[in-house]
Design an enzyme around this catalytic site. Structure first.
Site, PDB file in Angstrom:
ATOM      1  N   SER A  45     -10.554  41.574 -18.616  1.00  0.00           N
ATOM      2  CA  SER A  45     -11.869  41.824 -19.205  1.00  0.00           C
ATOM      3  C   SER A  45     -12.549  40.569 -19.730  1.00  0.00           C
ATOM      4  CB  SER A  45     -11.753  42.851 -20.335  1.00  0.00           C
ATOM      5  OG  SER A  45     -10.862  42.406 -21.341  1.00  0.00           O
ATOM      6  N   ASP A 337     -16.422  41.630 -30.077  1.00  0.00           N
ATOM      7  CA  ASP A 337     -15.848  42.920 -30.444  1.00  0.00           C
ATOM      8  C   ASP A 337     -14.396  42.724 -30.860  1.00  0.00           C
ATOM      9  OD1 ASP A 337     -14.456  42.555 -28.066  1.00  0.00           O
ATOM     10  OD2 ASP A 337     -15.472  44.154 -26.972  1.00  0.00           O
ATOM     11  N   HIS A 340     -12.914  40.407 -27.559  1.00  0.00           N
ATOM     12  CA  HIS A 340     -13.575  39.419 -26.708  1.00  0.00           C
ATOM     13  C   HIS A 340     -14.487  38.471 -27.484  1.00  0.00           C
ATOM     14  CE1 HIS A 340     -12.858  43.165 -24.358  1.00  0.00           C
ATOM     15  NE2 HIS A 340     -12.293  42.291 -23.541  1.00  0.00           N
TER      16      HIS A 340
END
Length: 371
Positions: A45, A337, A340
């Protein structure tokens, strides 16, 4: 930016229609300022730019406020704006961002593709707790399919295709989820009882060495591999860990250091003749994330321990929810967040690894691109 890419693509299409064998004889001319012909990306991600959008998974980011500072909005990038590889592609002179493999088609593949998938890991089962994903094994297989497509453009001339790919850059950032969404999740996975910390790192490295060697066999020669970052200190861990002497989960950090140390030795072995003609660069994301956390104010950050968007302690207990209102001054936050970094942090890291050797071994990315 999009118009430049359209003109370039149309030029290539016209060129191919006029000369069916051109690609087997002459390499396409690069746009002004673009340093390498293509860029292929593998990972999780941290660099996924939309491959998980069509997958049944909780690991997705194709909703606001993700992408709030990105020109294309919520594209599936797990941050407020550009990812690390987006920023790196710009530094390398690409006129547009590298497309996700889920959307890349035809001649567009000559510029590269992004195969990364949120929640993915080196091990196939990693990330199953969140739903579907494309593991590193599957990402390598997808690149194999891309090579088959490219072979048609080169009229089956493997020598010309391999020459073309040897000038391209490859990025691989794997391992974070093998710890976060596997080894240190004993309620869902048995790996922590099946392996000691040292044995698990060795097992990961053995699998990863095979995967990277497969990329080499498919034509990769200039390859960047990333260390796992200091994930014992991300907001997700800070919200859960209750240590006496440190706020970070050093048990996770020490486990990661075993993997990172082995990965650097792997790079040395690859460069030392194990993979003839290969040039691997080790990107020390552990040290860079540590420096950004401990010296954040010198980089312009005011908040280094909380997510800009999230729920609960440190905005790290639940990640950013659909239509949630994020922090206003995103330039001042290290983390977007629970997991990340923000766009600003991604850009800082891209610049640091591109032109300096603060976090690169044995050379920086700019040097790798021009060799």
């Amino acid at each position: 930016m999009k118009m430049k890419h359209l003109v370039l693509t149309l030029t290539w299409m016209l060129w191919l229609s006029l000369c069916g064998r051109c690609l087997s004889q002459v390499q396409p001319r690069l746009p002004p300022g673009q340093q390498v012909p293509c860029f292929f990306i593998f990972g999780d991600s941290l660099v996924d730019n939309g491959n998980n959008n069509g997958i049944l998974t909780l690991a997705r980011a194709n909703y606001r406020p993700y992408g709030i500072d990105f020109p294309g909005g919520a594209t599936g990038r797990f941050t407020n704006g550009r990812t690390y590889v987006d920023a790196l592609a710009q530094l390398l002179g690409f006129p547009t961002y590298i497309p996700p493999n889920s959307r890349a088609r035809g001649l567009e593949l000559l510029r590269g593709a992004n195969y990364a998938s949120g929640a993915a890991g080196i091990r196939d089962e990693t990330g199953n707790n969140l739903g579907g994903h494309t593991s590193m094994n599957d990402q390598v297989a997808n690149f194999g399919n891309t090579v088959q497509q490219l072979r048609r453009f080169f009229r089956g001339d493997n020598d010309s295709l391999n020459s073309y790919l040897s000038k391209c850059l490859f990025f691989s950032g794997m391992g974070s989820n093998d710890y976060l969404n596997n080894y240190f999740m004993p309620d869902f996975y048995s790996t922590s009882s099946d392996f000691t910390v040292k044995a698990f790192a060795s097992a990961l490295l053995q699998d990863y060495s095979r995967q990277l060697s497969q990329l080499y066999s498919l034509g990769a020669r200039k390859v960047m591999v990333t260390a796992v970052g200091q994930i014992g200190c991300i907001p997700y861990q800070l919200a859960r860990f209750h240590g006496n002497s440190t706020k970070c989960n050093e048990k996770i950090n020490s486990a990661i250091l075993l993997f990172n140390s082995g990965l650097k030795k792997m790079v040395q072995n690859f460069n030392g003749g194990q993979l003839p003609g290969a040039k691997f660069v080790f990107l020390d994301f552990y040290q860079s994330s540590s420096d950004l956390s401990s010296n954040g104010t010198s980089y312009g950050f005011d908040v280094m321990d909380k997510g800009c968007c999230g729920v609960g302690k440190n905005n790290g207990q639940i990640t950013c929810l659909p239509l949630q209102q994020p922090c206003e001054n995103r330039q001042k936050y290290l983390f977007w967040d629970a997991f990340h970094p923000t766009e600003v942090a991604n850009i800082l890291l891209a610049k640091a690894t591109y032109s300096s050797q603060s976090y690169t071994y044995p050379i920086n990315i700019q040097q790798l691109a021009t060799q």
